[in-house]
Write a protein that holds these residues in place. Structure first.
Motif, mmCIF file in Angstrom:
data_model
loop_
_atom_site.group_PDB
_atom_site.id
_atom_site.type_symbol
_atom_site.label_atom_id
_atom_site.label_comp_id
_atom_site.label_asym_id
_atom_site.label_seq_id
_atom_site.Cartn_x
_atom_site.Cartn_y
_atom_site.Cartn_z
ATOM 1 N N PRO B 188 0.800 -1.228 0.000
ATOM 2 C CA PRO B 188 0.000 0.000 0.000
ATOM 3 C C PRO B 188 0.832 1.277 0.000
ATOM 4 O O PRO B 188 0.509 2.227 -0.716
ATOM 5 C CB PRO B 188 -0.803 -0.119 1.292
ATOM 6 C CG PRO B 188 -0.904 -1.557 1.541
ATOM 7 C CD PRO B 188 0.341 -2.180 0.998
ATOM 8 N N THR B 189 1.919 1.288 0.788
ATOM 9 C CA THR B 189 2.723 2.510 0.842
ATOM 10 C C THR B 189 3.316 2.836 -0.531
ATOM 11 O O THR B 189 3.338 3.984 -0.949
ATOM 12 C CB THR B 189 3.878 2.356 1.849
ATOM 13 O OG1 THR B 189 4.463 1.078 1.660
ATOM 14 C CG2 THR B 189 3.374 2.490 3.263
ATOM 15 N N ARG B 190 3.776 1.806 -1.223
ATOM 16 C CA ARG B 190 4.343 2.033 -2.555
ATOM 17 C C ARG B 190 3.285 2.533 -3.532
ATOM 18 O O ARG B 190 3.523 3.432 -4.330
ATOM 19 C CB ARG B 190 4.928 0.726 -3.130
ATOM 20 C CG ARG B 190 6.127 0.215 -2.396
ATOM 21 C CD ARG B 190 7.393 0.806 -2.998
ATOM 22 N NE ARG B 190 8.557 0.227 -2.383
ATOM 23 C CZ ARG B 190 9.307 -0.709 -2.954
ATOM 24 N NH1 ARG B 190 8.996 -1.147 -4.156
ATOM 25 N NH2 ARG B 190 10.347 -1.195 -2.329
ATOM 26 N N ARG B 191 2.103 1.907 -3.457
ATOM 27 C CA ARG B 191 1.022 2.300 -4.371
ATOM 28 C C ARG B 191 0.601 3.742 -4.106
ATOM 29 O O ARG B 191 0.429 4.526 -5.038
ATOM 30 C CB ARG B 191 -0.175 1.350 -4.200
ATOM 31 C CG ARG B 191 0.047 -0.004 -4.848
ATOM 32 C CD ARG B 191 -0.890 -1.065 -4.297
ATOM 33 N NE ARG B 191 -2.303 -0.799 -4.542
ATOM 34 C CZ ARG B 191 -2.901 -1.041 -5.701
ATOM 35 N NH1 ARG B 191 -2.219 -1.537 -6.700
ATOM 36 N NH2 ARG B 191 -4.178 -0.801 -5.842
ATOM 37 N N LEU B 192 0.475 4.086 -2.823
ATOM 38 C CA LEU B 192 0.094 5.463 -2.476
ATOM 39 C C LEU B 192 1.166 6.440 -2.937
ATOM 40 O O LEU B 192 0.867 7.519 -3.451
ATOM 41 C CB LEU B 192 -0.113 5.585 -0.966
ATOM 42 C CG LEU B 192 -1.422 5.037 -0.427
ATOM 43 C CD1 LEU B 192 -1.371 4.904 1.074
ATOM 44 C CD2 LEU B 192 -2.582 5.928 -0.830
ATOM 45 N N LYS B 193 2.427 6.040 -2.747
ATOM 46 C CA LYS B 193 3.528 6.923 -3.123
ATOM 47 C C LYS B 193 3.494 7.198 -4.622
ATOM 48 O O LYS B 193 3.550 8.347 -5.056
ATOM 49 C CB LYS B 193 4.854 6.248 -2.744
ATOM 50 C CG LYS B 193 6.096 7.036 -3.072
ATOM 51 C CD LYS B 193 7.318 6.380 -2.444
ATOM 52 C CE LYS B 193 8.587 7.157 -2.718
ATOM 53 N NZ LYS B 193 9.203 6.807 -4.001
ATOM 54 N N ARG B 194 3.352 6.140 -5.415
ATOM 55 C CA ARG B 194 3.312 6.322 -6.871
ATOM 56 C C ARG B 194 2.135 7.198 -7.271
ATOM 57 O O ARG B 194 2.256 8.079 -8.118
ATOM 58 C CB ARG B 194 3.196 4.953 -7.567
ATOM 59 C CG ARG B 194 4.497 4.201 -7.667
ATOM 60 C CD ARG B 194 4.376 3.070 -8.662
ATOM 61 N NE ARG B 194 3.449 2.049 -8.210
ATOM 62 C CZ ARG B 194 3.806 0.926 -7.586
ATOM 63 N NH1 ARG B 194 5.073 0.690 -7.355
ATOM 64 N NH2 ARG B 194 2.908 0.052 -7.209
ATOM 65 N N PHE B 195 0.982 6.935 -6.631
ATOM 66 C CA PHE B 195 -0.214 7.706 -6.982
ATOM 67 C C PHE B 195 -0.026 9.187 -6.700
ATOM 68 O O PHE B 195 -0.231 10.034 -7.566
ATOM 69 C CB PHE B 195 -1.423 7.157 -6.229
ATOM 70 C CG PHE B 195 -2.630 8.048 -6.308
ATOM 71 C CD1 PHE B 195 -3.215 8.342 -7.526
ATOM 72 C CD2 PHE B 195 -3.169 8.615 -5.162
ATOM 73 C CE1 PHE B 195 -4.322 9.171 -7.611
ATOM 74 C CE2 PHE B 195 -4.277 9.440 -5.239
ATOM 75 C CZ PHE B 195 -4.839 9.725 -6.461
ATOM 76 N N PHE B 196 0.392 9.516 -5.479
ATOM 77 C CA PHE B 196 0.471 10.932 -5.117
ATOM 78 C C PHE B 196 1.586 11.635 -5.878
ATOM 79 O O PHE B 196 1.449 12.799 -6.242
ATOM 80 C CB PHE B 196 0.643 11.094 -3.608
ATOM 81 C CG PHE B 196 -0.652 10.949 -2.863
ATOM 82 C CD1 PHE B 196 -1.659 11.877 -3.021
ATOM 83 C CD2 PHE B 196 -0.877 9.873 -2.028
ATOM 84 C CE1 PHE B 196 -2.866 11.752 -2.359
ATOM 85 C CE2 PHE B 196 -2.076 9.737 -1.353
ATOM 86 C CZ PHE B 196 -3.069 10.677 -1.519
ATOM 87 N N GLU B 197 2.698 10.942 -6.108
ATOM 88 C CA GLU B 197 3.774 11.582 -6.870
ATOM 89 C C GLU B 197 3.310 11.897 -8.283
ATOM 90 O O GLU B 197 3.548 12.986 -8.807
ATOM 91 C CB GLU B 197 5.016 10.686 -6.890
ATOM 92 C CG GLU B 197 5.791 10.784 -5.596
ATOM 93 C CD GLU B 197 6.986 9.856 -5.550
ATOM 94 O OE1 GLU B 197 7.152 9.042 -6.491
ATOM 95 O OE2 GLU B 197 7.737 9.936 -4.566
ATOM 96 N N ALA B 198 2.614 10.942 -8.895
ATOM 97 C CA ALA B 198 2.135 11.166 -10.261
ATOM 98 C C ALA B 198 1.077 12.252 -10.294
ATOM 99 O O ALA B 198 1.023 13.067 -11.210
ATOM 100 C CB ALA B 198 1.588 9.873 -10.837
#
Lengths: 141, 331
Positions: B188-198
């Motif tokens: 989840p942390t990785r998915r959230l990170k990718r989402f918010f960065e994008a």
């Protein structure tokens, strides 16, 4: 998918993000369709500065559309300024034919099916019924 | 109250029958419309402007129809092909009343089966009696003119920088808090990170994103907030109807530009939580140290002390550029 949206799409792969070849995506075997939408001159005015004109010209050449002006139109060309002196309100400015053409090209011309190909990695994103599939297999994220 | 996130991944959970039921339920329609109107209110877009908006987790275009009504152009992303198919039918006006009828019948048939795995929207819904006749302004006939993309928001958003004026998301971000596989890239942390960065990249400067979601608990809410702040957003939470069954959590994010606190404070019935929305914190700090109380040991503190001693007639060393500096670490 609208030509406007295509002008904003890049390859979804992280490795392609830094490469200039990842934008724009190149349409292949595209079937075009005109879908009429409500004309909104203010939106054209708002979005025009963000359209990459060179990319748009390239895309239109690839799609076989020829009615693209060679240079990005100036903001002042979007509205008819001649009647403005007659005391017409800022909001009721009359949009020019150019604005209508832009609306037709950017918002009403859509790709119904085909493929979008990344210029960097060559990955193909399929478009079906106007919806592009940007799901990536997990090893490519 | 079961959460749909616990049962299946979103692309499988929203299959044809569930998607259709979700879209045709007047109750969900109503709640979704309320939340979309609220999100637009929070976004506070200039009224004269027609904006380019990203709808994250657009589903069948319930929120998109409202964006179109308001004269905005939008791009929707969703992971469920069934939901997008329904959006298409709505968009072209091809979803006839008949189908809606059919969906209702289906609802009756399988009422027992589906009722206990209702979505969050149902769970958190207001306790109001359904009224089929009214509230049809965003019915099946409302046009849904946005462009749709089939994509996983936890993977990447394929847009170039500065594409959108704003972003909204209604009941979608909680799906990111789920690990769909044991692969560490899917955490989840990785998915959230990718989402918010994008998301940060594709919003223009001064752009805002309002995301309504259903956090499971405080921890999950903090995880999302932290991910947004780490990506560079000024982020804070806004909670409507707190503590009730119909509680709604909105994550308000801004990219640079003006501070969003003022906008939110100006609104009624709003509590600001986790006030990391820029200026709020700064003011607090000033209040603490503002009235001549400098931090002990700081350069200002030393200068003041020296001044006072000098006035008293003590021998004080001359000020130089080295005054108040830390000594170099010897090793």
């Amino acid at each position: 998918m609208k030509i406007l949206t295509l002008n904003f799409l890049t390859c979804a792969r992280k490795t392609c993000k830094s490469s200039p070849a990842a934008f724009p995506l190149h349409p292949r075997d595209a079937e075009l369709e005109i879908v009429e939408t409500e004309f909104n001159a203010l939106f054209i005015q708002n979005i025009l500065p963000r359209v990459e004109w060179d990319a748009l010209k390239g895309l239109c050449t690839e799609l076989g559309l020829t009615n693209v002006p060679p240079e990005a139109p100036e903001p002042k060309e979007l509205f008819d300024t001649s009647i403005k002196s007659a005391g017409i309100d800022e909001k009721e400015k009359e949009p020019t034919q150019l604005t209508r053409d832009l609306h037709n090209l950017l918002l009403e011309t859509t790709i119904q099916s085909g493929k979008l190909v990344c210029g960097n990695c060559g990955h193909e994103y399929a478009i079906k019924e106007g919806i592009a599939n940007f799901l990536l297999p997990s090893h490519m994220v | 109250m079961s959460r749909p996130e616990d049962t299946l991944p979103p692309d499988l959970y929203y299959n044809d029958p569930v998607s259709r039921q979700y879209t045709t339920s007047s109750r969900i329609q109503k709640i979704q419309a309320q939340m979309t109107h609220r999100a637009l209110q929070i976004l506070n877009l200039p009224p004269s402007q027609s904006s380019h908006i990203l709808d994250v987790g657009s589903g069948s275009g319930l929120s998109g129809a409202i964006l179109t009504q308001r004269g905005h152009t939008w791009v929707g992303m969703d992971i469920s092909a069934s939901m997008l198919a329904i959006a298409l039918q709505r968009g072209t006006g091809a979803l006839p009343r008949k189908r809606r009828k059919l969906a209702q019948d289906m609802e009756m048939d399988v009422e027992d089966g589906i009722d206990d795995k209702q979505s969050n929207d149902e769970d958190a819904g207001d306790e109001e009696v359904e009224d089929e006749g009214e509230e049809d302004e965003i019915g099946d006939d409302a046009p849904c003119e946005g462009d749709l993309l089939l994509a996983d928001i936890g993977q990447a958003l394929p847009f170039r920088p500065g594409t959108f004026d704003a972003a909204i998301s209604i009941s979608a971000v909680q799906w990111l808090c789920q690990a769909e596989s044991s692969d560490e890239n899917d955490a989840p942390t990785r998915r959230l990170k990718r989402f918010f960065e994008a998301l940060y990249v594709c919003l223009k400067r001064g752009g805002k994103a309002v995301m309504q979601f259903y956090p499971r608990n405080q921890k999950e809410r903090d995880m999302v907030g932290t991910a947004a702040r780490r990506a560079g957003f000024g982020a804070g939470f806004l909670v409507d109807a707190e503590g009730t069954k119909a509680e709604k959590v909105y994550l308000v994010c801004s990219v640079g530009g003006e501070d969003v606190t003022a906008t939110i404070e100006a609104m009624e019935d709003v509590e600001i939580e986790g006030g990391a929305v820029g200026a709020g914190r700064g003011r607090e700090q000033k209040g603490k140290f503002g009235k001549g109380e400098y931090k002990k040991g700081s350069k200002e503190w030393i200068m003041r002390k020296k001044e006072r001693m000098e006035r008293k007639g003590m021998v004080v060393k001359k000020n130089s550029k080295y005054t108040g500096r830390k000594r170099k670490v010897a090793f």
